[in-house]
Design a protein around this motif. Structure first.
Motif, mmCIF file in Angstrom:
data_model
loop_
_atom_site.group_PDB
_atom_site.id
_atom_site.type_symbol
_atom_site.label_atom_id
_atom_site.label_comp_id
_atom_site.label_asym_id
_atom_site.label_seq_id
_atom_site.Cartn_x
_atom_site.Cartn_y
_atom_site.Cartn_z
ATOM 1 N N TYR A 166 49.419 58.575 39.464
ATOM 2 C CA TYR A 166 49.743 58.213 40.202
ATOM 3 C C TYR A 166 50.809 57.500 41.192
ATOM 4 C CZ TYR A 166 44.078 57.949 40.884
ATOM 5 O OH TYR A 166 43.078 57.715 41.324
ATOM 6 N N ARG A 167 51.485 56.561 40.234
ATOM 7 C CA ARG A 167 52.626 56.160 40.348
ATOM 8 C C ARG A 167 53.570 57.335 40.715
ATOM 9 N NH1 ARG A 167 53.572 54.665 35.174
ATOM 10 N NH2 ARG A 167 54.549 56.352 34.977
ATOM 11 N N GLY A 168 53.838 58.471 40.388
ATOM 12 C CA GLY A 168 54.390 59.769 41.479
ATOM 13 C C GLY A 168 53.946 60.004 42.983
ATOM 14 N N CYS A 169 53.346 59.706 43.533
ATOM 15 C CA CYS A 169 52.511 59.852 44.704
ATOM 16 C C CYS A 169 52.813 58.770 46.004
ATOM 17 C CB CYS A 169 50.609 59.984 44.485
ATOM 18 S SG CYS A 169 50.058 60.837 42.986
ATOM 19 N N ALA A 170 53.501 59.669 46.941
ATOM 20 C CA ALA A 170 53.752 58.973 48.132
ATOM 21 C C ALA A 170 52.372 58.067 48.409
ATOM 22 C CB ALA A 170 54.105 60.287 49.289
ATOM 23 N N LYS A 171 51.271 58.737 48.368
ATOM 24 C CA LYS A 171 49.965 58.307 49.333
ATOM 25 C C LYS A 171 49.415 58.545 48.539
ATOM 26 C CE LYS A 171 51.481 58.266 53.835
ATOM 27 N NZ LYS A 171 51.970 56.563 54.482
ATOM 28 N N VAL A 172 48.179 57.204 48.261
ATOM 29 C CA VAL A 172 46.189 57.891 47.597
ATOM 30 C C VAL A 172 45.834 57.610 48.163
ATOM 31 C CG1 VAL A 172 45.357 57.934 45.731
ATOM 32 C CG2 VAL A 172 48.124 57.386 45.168
ATOM 33 N N LEU A 173 45.194 58.801 48.013
ATOM 34 C CA LEU A 173 43.870 58.483 49.962
ATOM 35 C C LEU A 173 42.219 58.793 48.372
ATOM 36 C CD1 LEU A 173 45.194 61.881 51.732
ATOM 37 C CD2 LEU A 173 46.005 59.318 51.776
ATOM 38 N N VAL A 174 41.567 57.779 49.015
ATOM 39 C CA VAL A 174 40.308 57.054 48.830
ATOM 40 C C VAL A 174 39.324 58.033 49.410
ATOM 41 C CG1 VAL A 174 41.367 55.585 47.281
ATOM 42 C CG2 VAL A 174 40.851 55.057 49.097
ATOM 43 N N GLN A 175 37.964 58.208 48.626
ATOM 44 C CA GLN A 175 37.102 58.650 50.206
ATOM 45 C C GLN A 175 35.816 57.767 50.302
ATOM 46 O OE1 GLN A 175 33.746 58.835 48.756
ATOM 47 N NE2 GLN A 175 33.863 60.024 47.162
ATOM 48 N N SER A 176 36.190 56.554 49.494
ATOM 49 C CA SER A 176 35.285 55.112 49.267
ATOM 50 C C SER A 176 36.402 54.032 49.654
ATOM 51 C CB SER A 176 34.351 55.484 48.344
ATOM 52 O OG SER A 176 33.471 54.351 47.919
ATOM 53 N N LEU A 312 30.597 52.813 43.062
ATOM 54 C CA LEU A 312 31.799 53.070 44.467
ATOM 55 C C LEU A 312 32.268 54.128 45.244
ATOM 56 C CD1 LEU A 312 34.238 51.258 41.541
ATOM 57 C CD2 LEU A 312 33.421 50.417 43.185
ATOM 58 N N THR A 313 31.239 55.065 44.884
ATOM 59 C CA THR A 313 31.173 56.556 45.723
ATOM 60 C C THR A 313 30.218 56.529 46.833
ATOM 61 O OG1 THR A 313 32.102 58.956 44.986
ATOM 62 C CG2 THR A 313 30.200 57.923 43.758
ATOM 63 N N ILE A 314 30.628 57.236 47.290
ATOM 64 C CA ILE A 314 29.564 58.219 48.905
ATOM 65 C C ILE A 314 29.563 59.444 48.163
ATOM 66 C CG2 ILE A 314 29.134 58.262 50.973
ATOM 67 C CD1 ILE A 314 31.489 56.564 51.217
ATOM 68 N N PRO A 315 28.002 59.717 47.635
ATOM 69 C CA PRO A 315 28.283 61.215 47.450
ATOM 70 C C PRO A 315 28.494 62.129 49.041
ATOM 71 C CG PRO A 315 26.287 60.066 46.374
ATOM 72 C CD PRO A 315 27.059 59.525 47.236
ATOM 73 N N SER A 316 29.551 62.909 48.471
ATOM 74 C CA SER A 316 29.928 64.144 50.394
ATOM 75 C C SER A 316 28.749 64.544 50.485
ATOM 76 C CB SER A 316 30.587 65.059 49.690
ATOM 77 O OG SER A 316 30.140 66.203 48.426
ATOM 78 N N LYS A 317 27.328 64.883 50.028
ATOM 79 C CA LYS A 317 25.652 65.564 50.547
ATOM 80 C C LYS A 317 25.722 64.244 52.004
ATOM 81 C CE LYS A 317 23.410 65.468 47.204
ATOM 82 N NZ LYS A 317 24.595 66.026 45.889
ATOM 83 N N ILE A 318 25.793 63.260 51.495
ATOM 84 C CA ILE A 318 25.180 62.006 52.857
ATOM 85 C C ILE A 318 25.929 63.002 53.994
ATOM 86 C CG2 ILE A 318 25.657 59.430 53.034
ATOM 87 C CD1 ILE A 318 23.608 60.048 50.809
#
Length: 406
Positions: A166-176, A312-318
């Motif tokens: 994560y430290r090396g990322c410009a942006k961290v995108l989260v699905q939830s 914490l997550t949203i199953p993608s099938k939803i």
């Protein structure tokens, strides 16, 4: 823009990243995909692929660069470790050499494992390219939640790896949105984190009513359908327990469409419990066929194990169920349950609550067709507002432009 997508999984494996790449191509981005030899979920290399290749092919207008890896095999711990780290090693070693030229951004798709971030950081360092990291699965939390790793020392080591990635990322995108706090706890800067939920492929719409059904015949009656991976996280035993409770309702059928590590176990359990007349395992089908399968169901089902990380997550099938305007019953906690409830698309009960699941199924079973249609329409409207593919691609375009190398 020239975008390098890094994902351990890619077509012909069925993951959301396939559609995202198509979306990037539609918007005139030049896309290269760095991935492994396809072997999910069977554990064997997909037909047409072997250790002799092909290691380069095309997906639409994208160039797909593959590297060798150890297949998942039977999905046991040692094979998964070899699978994960073999891809991380070969992609790190060969990625910069095989993905020639300059890139404006690296987009990483991480459903699991987090080790996909290792080659991303290596290539980012060698080529000076910013990383957008799309988190689908929280590590190290998911390792302990599934029981895959119990050693505190190993979990701490994985947490250190995650921080480094994560430290090396410009942006961290989260699905939830619920992923934000765990990332903050790992030291990710708040201004790096952006909510980027899953959408569904454009094919996920209610098919025309007159469309003929050409797949294997299905039992007559009320059909509750589960579609997707059959693994430890899905708590498929909750489905079996609810089916036992509802055994006396002979016209309620549970249709399981998919495959996965626990599929053989599920087949054995259905036979052992004498549920062959209620639970029907039909196997895995191509993505393009799924809306047609959904159309044959009266009710769609989603479930996860009871664990704080899964809440914490949203199953993608939803999202797929919502997009197809199907009523939903879910046995899960947290974010996934919230979406089902606030969308008005169906009923959510606590994870692993078989009695509650059975009662929820009965509630929707007793509705007339018009009542179920209202639930499905509610879900489709919510999908269009919150998970629409084009709106999400607009966001991604903005973030890519922000990190583009000058």
């Amino acid at each position: 823009m020239r975008v390098l997508v890094i994902s351990q999984y890619f077509w012909p494996e069925n993951f959301r990243i396939n559609d995202l790449v198509e979306g990037l191509l539609e918007r005139s981005h030049e896309v290269t995909v760095l991935t492994g030899l396809p072997n999910y979920p069977s554990g064997k290399l997909s037909p047409g692929f072997g250790f002799g290749g092909p290691y380069t092919n095309q997906f639409g207008g994208a160039t797909v660069i593959r590297v060798p890896l150890v297949p998942r095999g039977n999905g046991r711990a040692i094979r998964l470790v070899l699978n994960y780290f073999s891809f991380a090693f070969t992609a790190s070693l060969l990625g910069s050499w095989r993905c020639k030229g300059r890139y404006d951004a690296i987009l990483v798709f991480e459903p699991s494992p987090i080790t996909v971030g290792i080659p991303a950081r290596v290539i980012s360092w060698l080529k000076g390219v910013p990383i957008l990291f799309w988190v689908q699965d929280l590590w190290p939390e998911s390792l302990s939640a599934t029981g895959a790793v119990k050693s505190p020392r190993i979990l701490d080591a994985v947490a250190g790896l995650v921080r480094w990635i994560y430290r090396g990322c410009a942006k961290v995108l989260v699905q939830s949105e619920a992923f934000v706090q765990p990332l903050l706890d790992l030291g990710v800067n708040a201004d790096k984190i952006h909510y980027f939920p899953n959408s569904a492929e454009a094919i996920y719409q209610a098919p025309p009513a007159e469309e003929a059904w050409t797949a294997p015949p299905l039992p007559a009656g009320f059909r509750v359908m589960f579609a997707g991976n059959i693994g430890a996280a899905q708590s498929i035993e909750t489905l079996l327990a609810a089916a036992e409770i509802l055994r006396e309702h002979g016209d309620i059928h549970w249709i399981v469409v998919g495959d996965g590590r626990l599929a053989p176990w599920l087949r054995e359990e259905v036979a052992r419990r004498g549920l062959g007349a209620q639970v029907h395992l039909v196997g895995q089908f191509p993505l393009a066929a799924m809306p047609g399968w959904f159309a044959q169901a009266d009710l769609m089902f989603a479930s996860l194990r009871r664990d704080p990380v899964f809440a914490l997550t949203i199953p993608s099938k939803i999202q797929s169920y919502l997009a197809c305007a199907k009523p939903i019953v879910a046995a899960l906690d947290g974010e996934g349950a919230r979406v089902v409830k606030v969308s008005g698309a169906g009923v959510a009960v606590p994870a692993e609550d078989a009695q509650g699941l059975a009662e929820a199924v009965l509630k929707i079973y007793k509705m007339d067709a018009s009542g179920r249609k209202v639930l499905g329409d509610n879900g489709r409207k919510y999908y269009e507002k919150h998970f629409d593919r084009e709106k999400l691609l607009d966001k991604l375009d903005e973030w890519l432009s922000e990190v583009k190398k000058k």
